[in-house]
Structure formats: C-alpha cells, structure tokens
Write a protein that holds these residues in place. Structure first.
Motif, PDB file in Angstrom:
ATOM      1  N   HIS A  67     -17.987   0.306   4.084  1.00 25.24           N
ATOM      2  CA  HIS A  67     -17.046   1.375   3.766  1.00 25.24           C
ATOM      3  C   HIS A  67     -17.796   2.659   3.401  1.00 25.24           C
ATOM      4  O   HIS A  67     -19.005   2.659   3.221  1.00 25.24           O
ATOM      5  CB  HIS A  67     -16.138   0.931   2.617  1.00 25.24           C
ATOM      6  CG  HIS A  67     -15.391  -0.323   2.923  1.00 25.24           C
ATOM      7  ND1 HIS A  67     -15.435  -1.431   2.104  1.00 25.24           N
ATOM      8  CD2 HIS A  67     -14.616  -0.672   3.980  1.00 25.24           C
ATOM      9  CE1 HIS A  67     -14.695  -2.398   2.636  1.00 25.24           C
ATOM     10  NE2 HIS A  67     -14.192  -1.950   3.778  1.00 25.24           N
ATOM     11  N   LEU A 100      -0.248   0.329  -1.860  1.00 26.51           N
ATOM     12  CA  LEU A 100      -1.605  -0.033  -1.463  1.00 26.51           C
ATOM     13  C   LEU A 100      -1.677  -1.503  -1.075  1.00 26.51           C
ATOM     14  O   LEU A 100      -2.444  -1.892  -0.196  1.00 26.51           O
ATOM     15  CB  LEU A 100      -2.591   0.233  -2.611  1.00 26.51           C
ATOM     16  CG  LEU A 100      -2.989   1.671  -2.908  1.00 26.51           C
ATOM     17  CD1 LEU A 100      -3.891   1.713  -4.139  1.00 26.51           C
ATOM     18  CD2 LEU A 100      -3.690   2.311  -1.720  1.00 26.51           C
ATOM     19  N   ALA A 231      -3.769  -2.343   3.003  1.00 22.66           N
ATOM     20  CA  ALA A 231      -5.200  -2.115   3.186  1.00 22.66           C
ATOM     21  C   ALA A 231      -6.022  -2.549   1.980  1.00 22.66           C
ATOM     22  O   ALA A 231      -7.252  -2.654   2.072  1.00 22.66           O
ATOM     23  CB  ALA A 231      -5.459  -0.643   3.490  1.00 22.66           C
ATOM     24  N   TYR A 232      -5.361  -2.805   0.845  1.00 20.54           N
ATOM     25  CA  TYR A 232      -6.068  -3.257  -0.360  1.00 20.54           C
ATOM     26  C   TYR A 232      -5.315  -4.419  -0.996  1.00 20.54           C
ATOM     27  O   TYR A 232      -4.090  -4.497  -0.927  1.00 20.54           O
ATOM     28  CB  TYR A 232      -6.187  -2.113  -1.372  1.00 20.54           C
ATOM     29  CG  TYR A 232      -7.157  -1.033  -0.946  1.00 20.54           C
ATOM     30  CD1 TYR A 232      -8.495  -1.078  -1.323  1.00 20.54           C
ATOM     31  CD2 TYR A 232      -6.740   0.025  -0.140  1.00 20.54           C
ATOM     32  CE1 TYR A 232      -9.391  -0.097  -0.915  1.00 20.54           C
ATOM     33  CE2 TYR A 232      -7.631   1.012   0.279  1.00 20.54           C
ATOM     34  CZ  TYR A 232      -8.955   0.936  -0.118  1.00 20.54           C
ATOM     35  OH  TYR A 232      -9.852   1.906   0.289  1.00 20.54           O
ATOM     36  N   ALA A 248     -10.724  -3.798  -0.974  1.00 21.92           N
ATOM     37  CA  ALA A 248     -10.437  -3.577   0.443  1.00 21.92           C
ATOM     38  C   ALA A 248     -10.080  -4.875   1.154  1.00 21.92           C
ATOM     39  O   ALA A 248     -10.692  -5.922   0.944  1.00 21.92           O
ATOM     40  CB  ALA A 248     -11.634  -2.925   1.116  1.00 21.92           C
ATOM     41  N   PRO A 257     -10.072   0.683   5.321  1.00 18.88           N
ATOM     42  CA  PRO A 257     -10.187   1.159   3.944  1.00 18.88           C
ATOM     43  C   PRO A 257     -11.448   2.001   3.757  1.00 18.88           C
ATOM     44  O   PRO A 257     -12.496   1.720   4.341  1.00 18.88           O
ATOM     45  CB  PRO A 257     -10.257  -0.134   3.121  1.00 18.88           C
ATOM     46  CG  PRO A 257      -9.639  -1.179   3.998  1.00 18.88           C
ATOM     47  CD  PRO A 257      -9.994  -0.791   5.396  1.00 18.88           C
ATOM     48  N   ARG A 547      -1.287   6.743   0.248  1.00 20.62           N
ATOM     49  CA  ARG A 547      -2.224   5.662   0.556  1.00 20.62           C
ATOM     50  C   ARG A 547      -3.228   6.040   1.636  1.00 20.62           C
ATOM     51  O   ARG A 547      -4.301   5.444   1.711  1.00 20.62           O
ATOM     52  CB  ARG A 547      -1.490   4.377   0.924  1.00 20.62           C
ATOM     53  CG  ARG A 547      -0.471   4.458   2.039  1.00 20.62           C
ATOM     54  CD  ARG A 547       0.288   3.143   2.151  1.00 20.62           C
ATOM     55  NE  ARG A 547       1.444   3.261   3.038  1.00 20.62           N
ATOM     56  CZ  ARG A 547       2.357   2.305   3.177  1.00 20.62           C
ATOM     57  NH1 ARG A 547       2.249   1.180   2.502  1.00 20.62           N
ATOM     58  NH2 ARG A 547       3.387   2.465   3.983  1.00 20.62           N
ATOM     59  N   TYR A 550      -6.824   6.783   0.640  1.00 24.07           N
ATOM     60  CA  TYR A 550      -7.772   5.687   0.400  1.00 24.07           C
ATOM     61  C   TYR A 550      -8.235   5.035   1.699  1.00 24.07           C
ATOM     62  O   TYR A 550      -8.808   3.961   1.685  1.00 24.07           O
ATOM     63  CB  TYR A 550      -7.122   4.651  -0.518  1.00 24.07           C
ATOM     64  CG  TYR A 550      -6.633   5.254  -1.815  1.00 24.07           C
ATOM     65  CD1 TYR A 550      -7.504   5.417  -2.884  1.00 24.07           C
ATOM     66  CD2 TYR A 550      -5.324   5.701  -1.949  1.00 24.07           C
ATOM     67  CE1 TYR A 550      -7.070   5.996  -4.066  1.00 24.07           C
ATOM     68  CE2 TYR A 550      -4.886   6.288  -3.122  1.00 24.07           C
ATOM     69  CZ  TYR A 550      -5.761   6.434  -4.176  1.00 24.07           C
ATOM     70  OH  TYR A 550      -5.341   7.028  -5.336  1.00 24.07           O
ATOM     71  N   MET A 551      -7.981   5.733   2.815  1.00 28.45           N
ATOM     72  CA  MET A 551      -8.343   5.201   4.120  1.00 28.45           C
ATOM     73  C   MET A 551      -9.395   6.080   4.783  1.00 28.45           C
ATOM     74  O   MET A 551      -9.430   7.293   4.575  1.00 28.45           O
ATOM     75  CB  MET A 551      -7.102   5.134   5.022  1.00 28.45           C
ATOM     76  CG  MET A 551      -5.947   4.324   4.460  1.00 28.45           C
ATOM     77  SD  MET A 551      -6.354   2.579   4.217  1.00 28.45           S
ATOM     78  CE  MET A 551      -6.475   2.065   5.941  1.00 28.45           C
TER      79      MET A 551
END
Length: 553
Positions: A67, A100, A231-232, A248, A257, A547, A550-551
């Motif tokens: 990530h 999330l 995604a989380y 993630a 993520p 959200r 956070y991607m």
C-alpha cells in the motif's frame, strides 16, 4: 519511511495505553469481532503484518503489504457506535466508519457514480440491473453473490438500518427484484425518480450467512456482526474511548486500499496532535488559515458553507408561532451575522431563508431575506410573554450559538432557557418531538439539496431519514410545500428540476417553517509528503468521511 515507522510506533503506543484502560472489542482471524473478547494493540499489528502482500510484491515507496502508507491516523475520542449498519451513529462520522467496512453497489467521486461492488449497471424505466465484480467476497472469505443482495433487500425491508436509503413501509422504494445469476440482479422500483439510482445503489450489502438467523439486528453483536465486504475490515473498536482500527481488505474488487491500517485515536487537542505528527489530517482553525496556507508542505481541502445550523420550532408545544408574523419576528430578532463573526470567526455566511446555502448549484439568490431588526422583533414579540426552552448540543459551536440566540430573543421579550445535551441525546429528543425550540447543526448542507429538502419539508417524507438532515418542523403543514418537494424528486430533466427546486426554496423562505441561522465553512489540512489522497465527492464535502479518501487513486 522513517517517519511512517515513527508514526506507527507512536500510534501503537497510544493504542496500547488506551487498551490498558478499557477492553476493546477484538476481531477474529477474519476480522470479525467476537462478542465479549478483547485484543491488545500488538495483536492487531501482528495481524496486519500477516496480511498478504500485493500481487506484484514490494515496490519502492510502498509498504510491505503493497500500500501507499502504513497508517492513516485521525482524531478519535468520540464513540460513533460500532461500524455495523444497525449500531453506527446516524451522523456522518458514524456512517463513514460503517461504510469503510460495509460496501454498497456503487459509490461516487468528484464527477458522478462509480463502480464499487457492482462492476456495471443499466437502467431501463423502473428496472435497474447491476452486475457484480467477479470473485467478490466478504471479509470472512465467503463469496458475495446476488443472493446476498436479494437477502439484504428483504432484510432491510423488514429491519431498516440506521442509514436507510431504501425507505420503509409503504415508502419502500423497491417493488421486487429478479436474480438473473450469481453476479447479476435486476431491481425494479415502484417509481423511478431523479435520485433512484443513488438510493438503490448506496444501500450496504450484508452477508446472508450471518444475518439470516438474527431476529433483532439492533442489538446483535454476535459472530460476524462486523463482517462486511468493504475495502477495510474493522480490527478494533472501543466505544469507551472512541477508538477504531481498520485494516486493509485486499480482496476488495472496487479499488485498492491506500493504507495498511486506518486508526482513529483519542487526542485531547487535534491541532497539537497534528503538529506533533500524531494524526495525519485535521480541521484548520479559521484564524490560523494564513499560517498554514503559507506552508508548502500543507495541503488544504475547503468545505464551503457545508456546516449549517437551523432553529426548529415545535408548533404543537408553541402554537403561537403558527402565526407567520411571529416566525418572521424571530428572524428579525436574531443577529445572525454575529454568529458568523463571533463563532465562525468569519468563515461562513448568514443562512438563506430558503435553506440551501450560497455556492450550491441549486441556490436561489432571490429568496425572501430577513434582516436583523431588533425593534421590529420586540414590537411583535414582547407582548406575547413567551417562555421557551431551547434544546442544544453540548459540543462544538452549539452552546455558543444557543447563547447568542438566547440573548437576542430575550432582548425581544422572549424568555429563554438553554438546555444542552450530548448530540446523540439531542437528536433523539428532536426526532421524538421532545422540545419547544431546538438548535440543530450538521454537515452536508451543500451535498444533495433536492434529496434532503424533501425529508425536511414534505409532510409525506419529513423526519423519516434517521439523520440530522431529516429533522424538520413538528406541527407545521403545507400542502403547497409538500407538493413541490415531492414533485421535484420525480423530475428527471435537470434544468426543469432545478427550477422547481428554486421555486421550493422561495416558498420555504416565504412560509418560514423553520429558521436558518448560518452556514459555516471549514478546512481540512494534511501533510502532502506523507499522503495526498484526501478528497471530496461531487455530492459530499466532508473529506475525512469519504471512503475514497482511503483508497489508492
């Protein structure tokens, strides 16, 4: 990477100290908290380090898990509920954390709707056909199919969740559905409207194998209650300290993520915590704007007029204000510019009596304006001998605004007692009608005015949304306002709808079913050299609650 490692050690220390004081609802191997268990921070870190690496292996500038950053840290300290569709708080921070973990069919970016669980979709009259990404899974590894989508529709029809885009009872949007195959489902609505795609695309999908035997979802915290497909995964939650950890989920098909983990950690002073690199994004005080804007390493996201405050009158308990002249006198009594100047430090604007703030695509600048006129207010109100209790929240700017309202109304001859409660209790009291006057503040005023205006002002739809935006007047009714609010939702031609909507704004400004106080602009700031992915969407300005922030983009 040294800074990232230093930040990670600091957060681990904070999390460890925090969990020494209170038990944390922990997560099992698949990221599903088991009721009555706890987990230490070190366990969460070890679990994170065991996450599968990215398909292409380690690359320069990425974490071991592939990530962009190891940890995104945000200010916590407030319990916004467990991130379950049935246990999260209805306000934005609660819904954002739930989103999330639990995914919907589609999402939205800066320009429009985008795939999330659904790879594609088609519309044909009242039929909306969605096709899921291949190999979509829940966090426990169970395949997510259209049978889960169908189950969710049936379950939400019987048990509406906190954030409810599908409606309830006779107002439930969906007439029926047809499962075509494991990846394709056609959802048929009772009546297609301008926002139907958004409504049926935004409900979150829950796993059938977890919820099919749950009779009371509003109290369920058993196995799998936080098993989503977002995604989380939620890997730690402590309501007592308002702390959350999200890890993630790399099997998510709608995107990648950006961080190994997202942490919401308790901080006593968010600005100081940001300065000390304890959190990665925070609000920028308006009076320090010039200082931070001059720093080339600081990125800023502006949220113009997005926070708004309104004064609700319960006309059943205060019937004297059913007289329009009395409501106009309340406007005249209030120095709303003082709220902008003294409370917002100039970062905002006096609210439009038509409700929609300046800067919105739908804003009507020809609505009726109500200037501050204390003598006019006094001549209309003083002889009435009103005594009212003003309900307010005990946090943020609410008490300061309530005290200014009290001061102005008392100058006009209305005796006011301010009663302050925590925001959740205040919201419950407002929805229950347990107030005389109530000050309600919330974000999102610039997001989707045609949708929320209906839930505030239409006699058919108001006070049904389960969130602060749905809080409208009690004991006030208008057939004309209701008709316009409902009709504009069915108009699919954009320009025709905007004109109808601006007519609705004007009518609201004439009838004064509630008092709009002011809108506040705010700023979020972050360090660009660590993470530069924070964003707004075309219909939502709250960066930290989006959200897609956070991607990886």
């Amino acid at each position: 990477m040294e800074e990232a490692m230093r930040s990670r050690k600091l957060v681990s220390f904070l999390f460890g100290a925090m969990m020494a004081m209170a038990a944390v609802t922990g997560c099992g191997k698949q990221g599903t908290p088991a009721a009555g268990t706890s987990v230490q921070a070190s366990e969460s870190v070890n679990h994170t380090e065991q996450t599968a690496e990215a398909e292409n292996g380690d690359t320069e500038g990425r974490t071991k898990q592939g990530h962009l950053v190891e940890t995104l840290k945000l200010a916590g300290g407030t319990d916004w509920g467990a991130p379950s569709p049935y246990l999260n708080a209805s306000r934005g921070p609660g819904s954002a954390k739930m989103n999330l973990v639990f995914a919907s069919l589609i999402d939205e970016d800066e320009t429009g709707d985008i795939p999330w669980l659904a790879q594609s979709w088609e519309m044909n009259g009242s039929d909306y056909t969605f096709t899921l990404f291949p190999d979509t899974k829940f966090h426990d590894g169970t395949p997510l199919t259209t049978e889960d989508v169908a189950f969710t529709i049936d379950y939400f029809r019987e048990h509406p969740p906190v954030s409810n885009s599908l409606g309830a009872g006779d107002s439930f949007l969906i007439d029926h559905y047809t499962v075509v195959d494991d990846r394709t489902i056609t959802i048929t609505v009772k009546e297609a409207a301008a926002d139907t795609l958004s409504s049926i695309g935004s409900f979150v999908i829950i796993p059938r194998h977890v919820w099919e035997k749950v009779e009371d979802p509003n109290t369920y915290t058993g196995d799998g209650y936080l098993t989503g497909s977002g995604a989380y995964r939620c890997t730690a939650y402590d309501g007592a300290t308002g702390s959350y950890e999200f890890t993630a989920f790399d099997d998510f098909k709608g995107g990648k993520p950006a961080a190994d983990r997202v942490l919401f950690v308790p901080v006593s002073d968010p600005l100081l915590a940001f300065e000390n690199h304890e959190i990665d994004i925070t609000g920028m005080p308006a009076d320090l704007k010039d200082k931070y804007l001059s720093d080339p390493g600081i990125g800023v996201v502006e949220k113009a007029n997005d926070m708004g405050y309104k004064l609700l009158i319960n006309f059943e308990k205060c019937p004297g204000f059913l007289d329009l002249d009395q409501r106009k006198a309340v406007y005249a009594a209030l120095d709303r510019q003082a709220v902008v100047d003294k409370v917002f430090r100039g970062a905002g604007s006096v609210g439009s009596a038509g409700y929609v703030p300046q800067g919105s695509l739908y804003y009507n600048d020809h609505v009726v304006a109500y200037p501050y006129d204390p003598e006019k207010a006094k001549s209309a109100l003083e002889s009435k001998n009103y005594e009212v209790t003003l309900l307010a929240a005990d946090s943020g700017s609410d008490v300061d605004i309530a005290e200014l309202i009290k001061q102005d109304l008392e100058a006009a001859g209305v005796k006011v007692t301010v009663a302050a409660y925590d925001s959740a209790s205040r919201d419950e009291m407002v929805h229950a009608g347990n107030y005389e006057f109530a000050l309600v503040g919330n974000g999102g005023w610039s997001n989707n005015p045609p949708k929320y205006m209906r839930t505030i002002f239409s006699d058919r739809s108001k006070n049904k949304g389960g969130n602060p935006h749905s809080m409208g007047p009690i004991g006030y009714s208008s057939d004309e306002i209701t008709k316009l609010a409902e009709d504009q939702m069915r108009e699919v031609d954009f320009e025709a709808r905007r004109q109808m909507f601006q007519d609705l704004e004007y009518l609201v400004s004439e009838e004064v079913p509630l008092i709009v106080i002011a809108n506040q602009s705010s700023y979020s700031m972050y360090r660009k050299d660590y993470y530069d992915g924070w964003m707004k969407t075309y219909a939502y300005q709250q960066t930290e609650q989006t959200r897609l922030s956070y991607m990886e983009r």
